[in-house]
Motif scaffolding. Structure first.
Motif, PDB file in Angstrom:
ATOM      1  N   THR A  81       0.588  28.656  -2.842  1.00  0.00           N
ATOM      2  CA  THR A  81       1.316  28.297  -1.776  1.00  0.00           C
ATOM      3  C   THR A  81       0.357  27.428  -0.899  1.00  0.00           C
ATOM      4  N   GLY A  82       0.784  26.745   0.213  1.00  0.00           N
ATOM      5  CA  GLY A  82      -0.061  26.196   1.085  1.00  0.00           C
ATOM      6  C   GLY A  82      -0.785  24.924   0.597  1.00  0.00           C
ATOM      7  N   LEU A  83      -0.437  24.429  -0.507  1.00  0.00           N
ATOM      8  CA  LEU A  83      -0.958  23.381  -1.151  1.00  0.00           C
ATOM      9  C   LEU A  83      -0.090  22.204  -1.341  1.00  0.00           C
ATOM     10  N   PRO A  84      -0.674  20.828  -0.942  1.00  0.00           N
ATOM     11  CA  PRO A  84       0.372  19.664  -1.218  1.00  0.00           C
ATOM     12  C   PRO A  84       0.149  19.561  -2.689  1.00  0.00           C
ATOM     13  N   LYS A  85       1.324  19.661  -3.388  1.00  0.00           N
ATOM     14  CA  LYS A  85       1.239  19.630  -5.032  1.00  0.00           C
ATOM     15  C   LYS A  85       2.998  19.724  -5.281  1.00  0.00           C
ATOM     16  N   LEU A 126      -9.926   6.235   3.198  1.00  0.00           N
ATOM     17  CA  LEU A 126      -9.327   7.257   3.304  1.00  0.00           C
ATOM     18  C   LEU A 126      -9.385   8.005   4.790  1.00  0.00           C
ATOM     19  N   SER A 127      -8.373   8.411   5.478  1.00  0.00           N
ATOM     20  CA  SER A 127      -8.589   8.899   6.628  1.00  0.00           C
ATOM     21  C   SER A 127      -9.494  10.323   6.923  1.00  0.00           C
ATOM     22  N   ASN A 128      -9.968  10.372   8.108  1.00  0.00           N
ATOM     23  CA  ASN A 128     -10.786  11.802   8.255  1.00  0.00           C
ATOM     24  C   ASN A 128      -9.673  12.952   7.920  1.00  0.00           C
ATOM     25  N   ALA A 129      -8.343  12.897   8.525  1.00  0.00           N
ATOM     26  CA  ALA A 129      -7.519  13.869   8.305  1.00  0.00           C
ATOM     27  C   ALA A 129      -7.327  14.206   6.512  1.00  0.00           C
ATOM     28  N   TRP A 130      -7.624  13.054   5.507  1.00  0.00           N
ATOM     29  CA  TRP A 130      -7.458  13.161   4.337  1.00  0.00           C
ATOM     30  C   TRP A 130      -8.414  13.969   3.794  1.00  0.00           C
ATOM     31  N   TRP A 131      -9.779  13.711   4.438  1.00  0.00           N
ATOM     32  CA  TRP A 131     -11.079  14.343   3.899  1.00  0.00           C
ATOM     33  C   TRP A 131     -10.876  15.886   4.257  1.00  0.00           C
ATOM     34  N   ALA A 132     -10.473  16.105   5.452  1.00  0.00           N
ATOM     35  CA  ALA A 132     -10.228  17.388   6.038  1.00  0.00           C
ATOM     36  C   ALA A 132      -9.207  18.251   5.140  1.00  0.00           C
ATOM     37  N   GLU A 133      -8.139  17.619   4.579  1.00  0.00           N
ATOM     38  CA  GLU A 133      -7.229  18.092   4.120  1.00  0.00           C
ATOM     39  C   GLU A 133      -7.813  18.440   2.542  1.00  0.00           C
ATOM     40  N   LEU A 134      -8.427  17.457   1.800  1.00  0.00           N
ATOM     41  CA  LEU A 134      -8.981  17.881   0.632  1.00  0.00           C
ATOM     42  C   LEU A 134      -9.930  19.117   0.663  1.00  0.00           C
ATOM     43  N   ARG A 135     -10.953  19.268   1.737  1.00  0.00           N
ATOM     44  CA  ARG A 135     -11.568  20.312   1.989  1.00  0.00           C
ATOM     45  C   ARG A 135     -11.105  21.741   1.964  1.00  0.00           C
ATOM     46  N   ARG A 136     -10.026  21.462   2.840  1.00  0.00           N
ATOM     47  CA  ARG A 136      -9.072  22.705   3.261  1.00  0.00           C
ATOM     48  C   ARG A 136      -8.330  23.455   1.954  1.00  0.00           C
ATOM     49  N   CYS A 137      -7.958  22.238   1.239  1.00  0.00           N
ATOM     50  CA  CYS A 137      -7.249  22.723  -0.250  1.00  0.00           C
ATOM     51  C   CYS A 137      -8.157  23.330  -1.111  1.00  0.00           C
ATOM     52  N   VAL A 138      -9.338  22.751  -1.238  1.00  0.00           N
ATOM     53  CA  VAL A 138     -10.230  23.382  -2.292  1.00  0.00           C
ATOM     54  C   VAL A 138     -10.698  24.814  -1.753  1.00  0.00           C
ATOM     55  N   THR A 229     -18.929  15.910   2.506  1.00  0.00           N
ATOM     56  CA  THR A 229     -17.704  16.935   2.743  1.00  0.00           C
ATOM     57  C   THR A 229     -17.917  18.224   2.065  1.00  0.00           C
ATOM     58  N   PHE A 230     -18.423  18.474   0.960  1.00  0.00           N
ATOM     59  CA  PHE A 230     -19.017  19.538   0.174  1.00  0.00           C
ATOM     60  C   PHE A 230     -20.470  19.961   0.083  1.00  0.00           C
ATOM     61  N   ALA A 231     -21.451  19.306   1.197  1.00  0.00           N
ATOM     62  CA  ALA A 231     -22.694  19.732   1.162  1.00  0.00           C
ATOM     63  C   ALA A 231     -23.045  21.222   1.013  1.00  0.00           C
ATOM     64  N   ASP A 232     -22.407  21.860   1.853  1.00  0.00           N
ATOM     65  CA  ASP A 232     -22.641  23.329   1.681  1.00  0.00           C
ATOM     66  C   ASP A 232     -22.281  24.121   0.361  1.00  0.00           C
ATOM     67  N   VAL A 233     -21.587  23.270  -0.294  1.00  0.00           N
ATOM     68  CA  VAL A 233     -21.355  23.630  -1.925  1.00  0.00           C
ATOM     69  C   VAL A 233     -22.331  23.379  -2.672  1.00  0.00           C
ATOM     70  N   LEU A 234     -22.202  21.902  -2.566  1.00  0.00           N
ATOM     71  CA  LEU A 234     -23.191  21.400  -3.783  1.00  0.00           C
ATOM     72  C   LEU A 234     -24.405  21.563  -3.657  1.00  0.00           C
ATOM     73  N   ASP A 235     -25.006  21.965  -2.438  1.00  0.00           N
ATOM     74  CA  ASP A 235     -26.535  22.016  -2.168  1.00  0.00           C
ATOM     75  C   ASP A 235     -26.830  23.374  -2.343  1.00  0.00           C
ATOM     76  N   THR A 236     -26.235  24.199  -3.042  1.00  0.00           N
ATOM     77  CA  THR A 236     -26.376  25.617  -3.158  1.00  0.00           C
ATOM     78  C   THR A 236     -27.102  25.619  -4.791  1.00  0.00           C
ATOM     79  N   ALA A 237     -27.856  26.618  -5.156  1.00  0.00           N
ATOM     80  CA  ALA A 237     -27.943  26.884  -6.457  1.00  0.00           C
ATOM     81  C   ALA A 237     -26.589  26.948  -7.313  1.00  0.00           C
ATOM     82  N   ALA A 238     -25.671  27.666  -7.121  1.00  0.00           N
ATOM     83  CA  ALA A 238     -24.499  27.822  -7.696  1.00  0.00           C
ATOM     84  C   ALA A 238     -23.720  26.530  -7.659  1.00  0.00           C
ATOM     85  N   GLY A 239     -23.892  25.630  -6.730  1.00  0.00           N
ATOM     86  CA  GLY A 239     -23.223  24.318  -6.620  1.00  0.00           C
ATOM     87  C   GLY A 239     -24.098  23.268  -7.691  1.00  0.00           C
ATOM     88  N   ARG A 240     -25.189  23.543  -7.850  1.00  0.00           N
ATOM     89  CA  ARG A 240     -26.097  22.638  -8.778  1.00  0.00           C
ATOM     90  C   ARG A 240     -25.699  23.063 -10.293  1.00  0.00           C
TER      91      ARG A 240
END
Length: 278
Positions: A81-85, A126-138, A229-240
């Motif tokens: 729920t809560g995802l545009p799909k 792509l709009s800023n709103a698009w990127w924000a929604e991408l991050r929210r959905c992930v 958009t995902f720096a706090d994810v990608l730049d961690t040990a788990a993200g790498r």
């Protein structure tokens, strides 16, 4: 025409017959071009019914593989729920020869895909709103519990070992719920939406951000935006580790003939993530 080309043409024609059979079963009319899925595994098209437009998809698989999470992924995603799909409205299955077919009639998602291929090869607006929604959905998906499996520890270790030996810190692995195929041909614009939920389930934390980033490497400006958009994810040990998992999966695809121009950028990126060898 080579024998392989002729076999592909015959298979495409058979898949179009399956699409027409499914449309007749559901009482809808095909209202647009048919779209072949990865390696002709599926076929899809816009259809018209009495209540409007829908999306019809037919999946074909050898009988021994026509089961499990991948087979039912789109319908299982109705629980999210809560995802545009898209939402699967009804399903039918049948067998013909050694293959089983599964037809899914889904709600129609407006807009267009961000790229005609999985890999993004040119900058797009792509709009800023698009990127924000991408991050929210992930983030929403990552926090959603499920028993479905995208990749388990055995598969991850096998992939990483094949391409990188023992150079990956497996102790950094973390797990969350992922879409599993977050590439540019599965994302809609101008309004954000996510298609093709076959593979969703538990996988390495950061898989979706890593997947979109790796599929952006041919367009550096877009890769930077994904990273931001995902720096706090990608730049961690788990993200790498997640990025190396995705790179290993995509390098295997490259070896099998998919996206040959992505191979070198993937290898360069892997080198930037791995500790020096020796």
């Amino acid at each position: 025409m080579t024998r392989l080309d002729d076999a592909d043409a015959q298979y495409r024609a058979w898949m179009r017959e399956n699409l027409a059979r499914a449309a007749e079963h559901f009482g809808v009319t095909i209202d647009g071009p048919a779209h072949d899925g990865w390696r002709l595994r599926s076929i899809s098209a816009v259809v018209q019914g009495s209540a409007g437009r829908y999306w019809l998809r037919v999946l074909a698989e050898q009988r021994q593989w026509a089961h499990g999470d991948v087979w039912t992924g789109n319908a299982d995603a109705n629980d999210l729920t809560g995802l545009p799909k898209p939402r699967v409205l009804t399903v039918t299955e049948w067998e013909e020869g050694p293959r089983r077919q599964r037809a899914e009639l889904m709600t129609f998602m407006p807009g267009e895909v961000c790229s005609p291929t999985d890999v993004l090869r040119q900058e797009i607006e792509l709009s800023n709103a698009w990127w924000a929604e991408l991050r929210r959905c992930v983030d929403v998906l990552a926090a959603t519990p499920t028993r479905r499996v995208n990749s388990d520890g055995v598969k991850v270790r096998e992939r990483l070992g094949q391409f990188f030996g023992d150079r990956v810190d497996l102790g950094a692995l973390r797990w969350e719920t992922v879409h599993g195929d977050m590439h540019w041909n599965n994302l809609l614009r101008p309004d954000f939406g996510i298609l093709d939920w076959d593979l969703w389930g538990r996988g390495p934390a950061g898989t979706d951000a890593a997947t979109l980033y790796c599929y952006s490497l041919r367009t550096p400006s877009m890769a930077r935006r994904v990273h931001d958009t995902f720096a706090d994810v990608l730049d961690t040990a788990a993200g790498r580790v997640a990025q190396l998992c995705v790179i290993a999966r995509l390098l295997r695809r490259v070896e099998q003939g998919d996206h040959p121009d992505l191979g070198e950028p993937l290898r360069r990126h892997a080198d930037s993530l791995l500790p020096p060898s020796g």
